[in-house]
Design an enzyme around this catalytic site. Structure first.
Site, PDB file in Angstrom:
ATOM      1  N   HIS A 210     -13.389  -0.744  14.159  1.00  0.00           N
ATOM      2  CA  HIS A 210     -13.885  -2.006  14.702  1.00  0.00           C
ATOM      3  C   HIS A 210     -15.005  -1.796  15.699  1.00  0.00           C
ATOM      4  O   HIS A 210     -15.676  -2.753  16.096  1.00  0.00           O
ATOM      5  CB  HIS A 210     -12.727  -2.828  15.278  1.00  0.00           C
ATOM      6  CG  HIS A 210     -12.024  -3.603  14.213  1.00  0.00           C
ATOM      7  ND1 HIS A 210     -11.985  -4.971  14.171  1.00  0.00           N
ATOM      8  CD2 HIS A 210     -11.380  -3.191  13.097  1.00  0.00           C
ATOM      9  CE1 HIS A 210     -11.332  -5.361  13.090  1.00  0.00           C
ATOM     10  NE2 HIS A 210     -10.952  -4.292  12.422  1.00  0.00           N
ATOM     11  N   SER A 214     -17.289  -2.149   9.046  1.00  0.00           N
ATOM     12  CA  SER A 214     -17.233  -1.515   7.738  1.00  0.00           C
ATOM     13  C   SER A 214     -18.649  -1.235   7.258  1.00  0.00           C
ATOM     14  O   SER A 214     -19.592  -1.910   7.660  1.00  0.00           O
ATOM     15  CB  SER A 214     -16.531  -2.432   6.740  1.00  0.00           C
ATOM     16  OG  SER A 214     -15.166  -2.509   7.037  1.00  0.00           O
ATOM     17  N   LYS A 238      -8.504 -11.891   0.529  1.00  0.00           N
ATOM     18  CA  LYS A 238      -8.792 -10.819  -0.425  1.00  0.00           C
ATOM     19  C   LYS A 238      -7.846  -9.636  -0.199  1.00  0.00           C
ATOM     20  O   LYS A 238      -7.285  -9.075  -1.149  1.00  0.00           O
ATOM     21  CB  LYS A 238     -10.247 -10.381  -0.245  1.00  0.00           C
ATOM     22  CG  LYS A 238     -10.761  -9.483  -1.345  1.00  0.00           C
ATOM     23  CD  LYS A 238     -12.216  -9.132  -1.075  1.00  0.00           C
ATOM     24  CE  LYS A 238     -12.752  -8.161  -2.100  1.00  0.00           C
ATOM     25  NZ  LYS A 238     -14.112  -7.704  -1.763  1.00  0.00           N
ATOM     26  N   ASP A 239      -7.649  -9.277   1.079  1.00  0.00           N
ATOM     27  CA  ASP A 239      -6.731  -8.171   1.378  1.00  0.00           C
ATOM     28  C   ASP A 239      -5.307  -8.512   0.942  1.00  0.00           C
ATOM     29  O   ASP A 239      -4.601  -7.675   0.386  1.00  0.00           O
ATOM     30  CB  ASP A 239      -6.752  -7.850   2.879  1.00  0.00           C
ATOM     31  CG  ASP A 239      -7.939  -6.966   3.252  1.00  0.00           C
ATOM     32  OD1 ASP A 239      -8.635  -6.490   2.336  1.00  0.00           O
ATOM     33  OD2 ASP A 239      -8.173  -6.758   4.458  1.00  0.00           O
ATOM     34  N   GLU A 282       5.972  18.006  -5.267  1.00  0.00           N
ATOM     35  CA  GLU A 282       5.648  16.637  -5.630  1.00  0.00           C
ATOM     36  C   GLU A 282       4.145  16.553  -5.913  1.00  0.00           C
ATOM     37  O   GLU A 282       3.362  17.353  -5.394  1.00  0.00           O
ATOM     38  CB  GLU A 282       6.005  15.709  -4.472  1.00  0.00           C
ATOM     39  CG  GLU A 282       7.488  15.628  -4.238  1.00  0.00           C
ATOM     40  CD  GLU A 282       8.229  14.964  -5.393  1.00  0.00           C
ATOM     41  OE1 GLU A 282       8.095  13.751  -5.562  1.00  0.00           O
ATOM     42  OE2 GLU A 282       8.933  15.672  -6.134  1.00  0.00           O
TER      43      GLU A 282
HETATM   44  C1  HEM Z   1      -2.277   5.531   6.420  1.00  0.00           C
HETATM   45  C2  HEM Z   1      -3.454   5.955   6.621  1.00  0.00           C
HETATM   46  C3  HEM Z   1      -4.653   5.067   6.777  1.00  0.00           C
HETATM   47  C4  HEM Z   1      -4.724   3.740   7.107  1.00  0.00           C
HETATM   48  C5  HEM Z   1      -3.567   2.771   7.397  1.00  0.00           C
HETATM   49  C6  HEM Z   1      -6.099   3.385   7.091  1.00  0.00           C
HETATM   50  C7  HEM Z   1      -6.567   2.107   7.358  1.00  0.00           C
HETATM   51  C8  HEM Z   1      -7.879   1.718   7.230  1.00  0.00           C
HETATM   52  C9  HEM Z   1      -8.338   0.382   7.229  1.00  0.00           C
HETATM   53  C10 HEM Z   1      -7.449  -0.858   7.404  1.00  0.00           C
HETATM   54  C11 HEM Z   1      -9.674   0.401   7.052  1.00  0.00           C
HETATM   55  C12 HEM Z   1     -10.605  -0.797   6.916  1.00  0.00           C
HETATM   56  C13 HEM Z   1     -10.512  -1.366   5.501  1.00  0.00           C
HETATM   57  C14 HEM Z   1     -11.068  -0.444   4.450  1.00  0.00           C
HETATM   58  O1  HEM Z   1     -12.208   0.022   4.569  1.00  0.00           O
HETATM   59  O2  HEM Z   1     -10.335  -0.150   3.477  1.00  0.00           O
HETATM   60  C15 HEM Z   1     -10.081   1.778   6.975  1.00  0.00           C
HETATM   61  C16 HEM Z   1     -11.382   2.225   6.838  1.00  0.00           C
HETATM   62  C17 HEM Z   1     -11.743   3.553   6.765  1.00  0.00           C
HETATM   63  N1  HEM Z   1     -10.879   4.627   6.659  1.00  0.00           N
HETATM   64 FE1  HEM Z   1      -8.879   4.555   6.729  1.00  0.00          FE
HETATM   65  N2  HEM Z   1      -6.855   4.484   6.789  1.00  0.00           N
HETATM   66  C18 HEM Z   1      -6.002   5.536   6.594  1.00  0.00           C
HETATM   67  C19 HEM Z   1      -6.339   6.818   6.238  1.00  0.00           C
HETATM   68  C20 HEM Z   1      -7.628   7.274   6.129  1.00  0.00           C
HETATM   69  C21 HEM Z   1      -8.017   8.588   5.739  1.00  0.00           C
HETATM   70  C22 HEM Z   1      -7.038   9.680   5.308  1.00  0.00           C
HETATM   71  C23 HEM Z   1      -9.383   8.639   5.799  1.00  0.00           C
HETATM   72  C24 HEM Z   1     -10.343   9.762   5.502  1.00  0.00           C
HETATM   73  C25 HEM Z   1     -10.097  10.980   5.456  1.00  0.00           C
HETATM   74  C26 HEM Z   1      -9.850   7.355   6.230  1.00  0.00           C
HETATM   75  C27 HEM Z   1     -11.168   7.035   6.422  1.00  0.00           C
HETATM   76  C28 HEM Z   1     -11.641   5.764   6.588  1.00  0.00           C
HETATM   77  C29 HEM Z   1     -13.032   5.410   6.693  1.00  0.00           C
HETATM   78  C30 HEM Z   1     -14.212   6.392   6.688  1.00  0.00           C
HETATM   79  C31 HEM Z   1     -13.102   4.020   6.786  1.00  0.00           C
HETATM   80  C32 HEM Z   1     -14.378   3.170   6.915  1.00  0.00           C
HETATM   81  C33 HEM Z   1     -14.817   2.815   5.529  1.00  0.00           C
HETATM   82  C34 HEM Z   1     -16.138   2.084   5.461  1.00  0.00           C
HETATM   83  O3  HEM Z   1     -16.244   0.981   5.974  1.00  0.00           O
HETATM   84  O4  HEM Z   1     -17.040   2.635   4.820  1.00  0.00           O
HETATM   85  N3  HEM Z   1      -8.772   6.545   6.415  1.00  0.00           N
HETATM   86  N4  HEM Z   1      -8.960   2.576   7.078  1.00  0.00           N
END
Ligand code: HEM
Lengths: 397, 245
Positions: A210, A214, A238-239, A282
């Site tokens: 935030h 995005s 959408k989500d 797994e």
């Molecule tokens: C349970 C684990 C995770 C949760 C709950 C989570 C949650 C979120 C959410 C809610 C967003 C914003 C919506 C979206 O872009 O889909 C987001 C964005 C992002 N997440 Fe995660 N995430 C998790 C794990 C990860 C992992 C493992 C990575 C990378 C190694 C990651 C990298 C990113 C990045 C780079 C964004 C920004 C995407 C963009 O706007 O281009 N996240 N994450």
């Protein structure tokens, strides 16, 4: 009466004045025209929430004791009211969570989400991934079935490969010479505690997101679309829609295909004297298991598996091109495409026996993995920076 | 935009209220898989109780299988789902010097005694046999009805029986034929033929391995219907918002 509360304001808002700005921020948060892959983050939040809650209920009945663990799991399945349901949510949830996690990371790789200014979002995400892998591994030990025991034995003994301190470290970590009651208790505490740590880091991950917002997948295209929509109501709906589909897949898995989950060997109590016919991890940990097996030296395998993860942490600095979206970066498109194929090959390799075919396929896939990130990406970035004039796109300053 | 926000809220509330409808099910009667036609004896004055195959299977397990096999993961009391009389279960458990909360243990004091009594092979635990044995329930059903007279030219060691379906020892099986025509009087009047009993006890073993299958499928269907409904509402809302925001 200066203190009098204006009757129009909400009781809670008056007492917690930051609530209103917080909801305002969430509702008005400007969203670029992102595609459906950006809904996976929301699915991950829901998947984690389900794991957390079902895990808490399971821990009320689970007993982290060598002689009781296996029976307490059977008791949850057979006698605890709705225990079978809660356990199937927890065991099925792992696969759903990892599937979504790998898609989420894949989205980040393809669309260059790891780049400035989202490096911290990326790094916090990778930290989450490592923690999930650890948590899943620790959790798999808890039922103390044959596969729990032998899987954990194989993986913990990988630690022994560390030169000099390996054996000492292993004994220190397990609390005794072999995997036994002390280790089981430790695995339980690790598994339980990591849930809370992960919850905190998810908060941090979203907080960081935030800060920057995005990313916009259209910016590198010939027709960039810089319009934004407020998060509510469009992206909320959408989500929710994506979460609904995700939960439907989840339900199909746990209610109709339970035989896909859980290995047969794990409904047999752990027996340190009898090795199962084949020890397979797994699917979500299989790629790294395949790497451990593909390198003849144990230390080499350990280093390769660890580096394959570490290299992901370096991505923001390995690829410094202003372009984000692989769709418009031919070389990167090729590399990422090959990487995805390599990743799936490694999953399959880890789940199959160590036949020469799978070992060689694993080696090839590891080569693709490292070449893509260490050679191809920096090269593509270098070339794109040379012809910078043509691309004022992207959002990097 | 405000009103859309409110709409979303209402959809959410509707979703939540639906979730709180609790689902209570009792495992419904499954269709017996390739069950031989249930034959009833001459009609008596009392209406005969309706029994599910796994309920008859429990009777067979109690009277036949459990004299050699254990079912360690289950307790005597777990059978309450198939035998609603707690007193009857209590009685069964007491006969075996156990209580409702004890595991259904092996009748043999040790593995050695178990082997000695069964031609050298220990009777395996039956808790999850329907899932773990090669061939699954189909194998069990056929094997139980698969004993045949010894063909000429085959010699059997003592305590060995000829069963061409059985997996171990090239048909020279160590389990003595457990089922005999008419050995059990089922209260529902079902005739105790060997194929009938093989079918029923297999249904019981499947139940013992996975007791919640029917409830699970019922809840799964309900969850999917609910999600389809919710998904439909959300899809409509999303398409509306796509046009208006
Ligand atoms: C349970 C684990 C995770 C949760 C709950 C989570 C949650 C979120 C959410 C809610 C967003 C914003 C919506 C979206 O872009 O889909 C987001 C964005 C992002 N997440 Fe995660 N995430 C998790 C794990 C990860 C992992 C493992 C990575 C990378 C190694 C990651 C990298 C990113 C990045 C780079 C964004 C920004 C995407 C963009 O706007 O281009 N996240 N994450």
């Amino acid at each position: 009466m200066k203190d009098s509360i204006p009757p129009t304001r909400n009781w809670l808002d008056t007492r917690l004045p930051f609530l209103r700005p917080f909801w305002q921020h969430m509702a008005h948060f400007p969203m670029p025209p992102v595609n459906l892959l950006w809904t996976i983050g929301a699915c991950l939040i829901v998947a984690f929430g389900l794991m957390f809650v079902s895990g808490l209920f399971l821990s009320l009945h689970y007993q982290p004791d060598l002689s009781l663990a296996f029976d307490s799991v059977e008791a949850i399945e057979r006698r605890v009211p709705s225990g079978w349901l809660i356990r199937s949510i927890h065991t099925g949830g792992v696969s759903m969570l990892f599937a979504a996690l790998y898609l989420h990371v894949g989205r980040g790789l393809w669309y260059g989400s790891y780049k400035a200014p989202r490096e911290i979002v990326w790094l916090s995400g990778l930290l989450l991934m490592l923690l999930f892998m650890t948590t899943a591994f620790a959790g798999y030990v808890l039922p103390w079935g044959q596969m729990s025991y032998w899987g954990a034995t194989v993986i913990t003994h990988a630690v022994e490969a560390i030169p000099g301190i390996g054996h000492g470290l292993l004994v220190y970590l397990l609390g005794e010479d072999t995997l036994g009651g002390i280790a089981l208790h430790r695995f339980f505490i690790l598994h339980f505690t990591l849930g809370f740590i992960i919850a905190a880091i998810i908060g941090l991950h979203i907080l960081c997101l935030h800060g920057t917002g995005s990313s916009n997948p259209t910016l590198d295209s010939p027709h960039p679309d810089r319009s934004t929509r407020p998060f509510a109501p469009f992206y909320v709906v959408k989500d929710c829609l994506a979460v609904c589909v995700f939960l439907a897949l989840f339900a199909v898995l746990i209610f109709f295909l339970p035989e896909l989950l859980g290995k047969l060997d794990n409904i047999i109590p752990a027996n340190p004297l009898k090795t199962p016919a084949d020890i397979t991890p797994e699917w979500y940990l299989a790629p790294w298991f395949a790497m451990l097996r593909a390198i003849p030296s144990r230390l080499g395998g350990l280093i390769a598996a660890a580096s394959s993860l570490l290299v992901l942490f370096l991505l923001p600095w390995l690829d410094r091109s202003p372009r984000h979206n692989a769709t418009y970066r031919p070389l990167v498109r090729l590399g990422m495409g090959l990487f995805f194929i390599a990743f799936i090959t490694l999953i399959l390799a880890g789940m199959h026996g160590a036949t020469p075919l799978w070992v060689w396929l694993s080696r090839g896939s590891m080569l693709v993995w490292f070449l893509t990130f260490l050679v191809l990406l920096p090269l593509a970035a270098y070339r794109e920076r040379q012809t910078r004039d043509a691309s004022t796109q992207g959002e990097t300053p | 935009m405000r009103s859309c926000f409110r709409q979303t809220g209402i959809a959410f509330l509707a979703a939540l209220s639906l979730t709180s409808i609790s689902i209570t099910t009792r495992a419904e009667s499954p269709a017996p898989e390739q069950a031989p036609a249930t034959q009833t004896t001459a009609p008596t004055a009392d209406p005969l109780p309706i029994m599910r195959p796994e309920e008859r299977g429990l009777m067979i397990f109690q009277q036949v299988c459990s004299s050699c096999h254990s079912m360690e993961r289950a307790h005597y009391g777990d059978m309450i789902a198939l035998q609603p009389s707690a007193t009857a279960l209590q009685h069964w458990a007491q006969q075996r010097h156990a209580g409702l909360e004890s595991p259904i243990a092996s009748p043999y004091p040790s593995v050695a005694v178990g082997k000695a009594n069964n031609g050298g092979d220990y009777p395996p635990d039956l808790s999850h046999i329907a899932r773990t044995i090669r061939g699954g329930p189909d194998y069990i059903r056929q094997m139980l009805a698969g004993y045949r007279p010894v063909p000429p030219g085959v010699t059997l060691a003592p305590n060995t029986y000829y069963n061409p379906i059985a997996l171990t020892h090239h048909h020279k099986f160590k389990m003595r034929p457990p089922l005999h025509e008419g050995m059990i009087a089922f209260p529902d009047g079902t005739k105790a033929t060997i194929p009938q009993m093989a079918n029923d006890v297999t249904a019981f073993l499947q139940w013992a391995d996975d007791s919640h299958r029917h409830t699970r499928q019922f809840i799964g269907t309900a969850v999917l219907l609910y999600l389809a409904l919710l998904g439909g509402v959300l899809l409509a809302l999303w398409r509306l918002l796509k046009r208006t925001t």
